[in-house]
Design a protein around this motif. Sequence first.
Motif: not given
Length: 340
Positions: A299-303, A306
Amino acid sequence: MVDPHTQPNDVPYGVVAVGASAGGVEALTQFAAGLPSDFPYAVLVVLHMPASAPSMLAKIIDRSGPLSARSAVDGEPLRAGHIHVAVPDRHLLADEQRVILSEGPTENAHRPAVNALFRSVALSFGSRAISVVLSGVLDDGVLGSKAIRDRGGVTVAQDPDDALFPAMPQHALDAGLIDHQAAASDIGGILAKLVERDIEEREMERDTSMELENRIAMGSRFSTDFDTEALGPPSGYTCPDCNGSLQTVSGINYRCQVGHAWTADALLRARDVEVDGALWVALRSLREKAKLARRMAANARPGTLSKKYAEQADEADRALTVLGERLAAAPTLDGDHGEG
């Protein structure tokens, strides 16, 4: 000496206290079959059994031999040639010529308990007491056999090679506390000779520790009118039943502040159960942590965030694998219920 065959009515000249656990039903049926029909002692039988389950033990023993066997009734008189059988969730004890059923604290997590019965018989009958240790696990009956011996009585054990679960009689034998051993079916013949022996009645010094432990066992449920600190120094351990501190009794046996009693072997086994339970809780927690961390990573943005959640999931999965392998390799704990 008093002749046991001249006692009035069916008042017993002495008591045979019998203790069994796992494998005990078979041993008790063989034991009962070998008893003589004119036995002048009362017989009291304890088998470790589940507290909530009905017991058919008295009926099984009654069908197995010449003596009448019935479930014990609180306050009833002891009867010569009769087998008084323990009932679930009550200690079976002797108080002079009466049967006592009590809700006193468990011993080694059991009520009824073998040691509690033996101790009460030792105090009430002394040199006219005989203990019999049959099939079972751990070391129940060792302390009770010592109590019988210390008060001038005689101790008997089932031959470990004859027992389905040899630990109980073997522990008593290894402790050097057993006067006679035989197959369960042959113990009756030994008892027939023992009740005819000459008994030297002698004055015994009071054993205040044994008397206190007996009073604790005879108490009502949740009774606290005793001080276990009188039994010995603090052990540094806690009671598996109530988490209270344990006092050391006679070296390597323990009682907590509310009366639960433990032998060293039983306490060690209880710790195994606690550790096993804790490991299963850890296994469940790691599985949930891995699933939650992967969901958060998805659910987290790539980076960086995550990646952090994914690493936590991988770490939990690795720990889950190691712990799962540990649990799979762990030995299964033996059961300790004589019935059910």
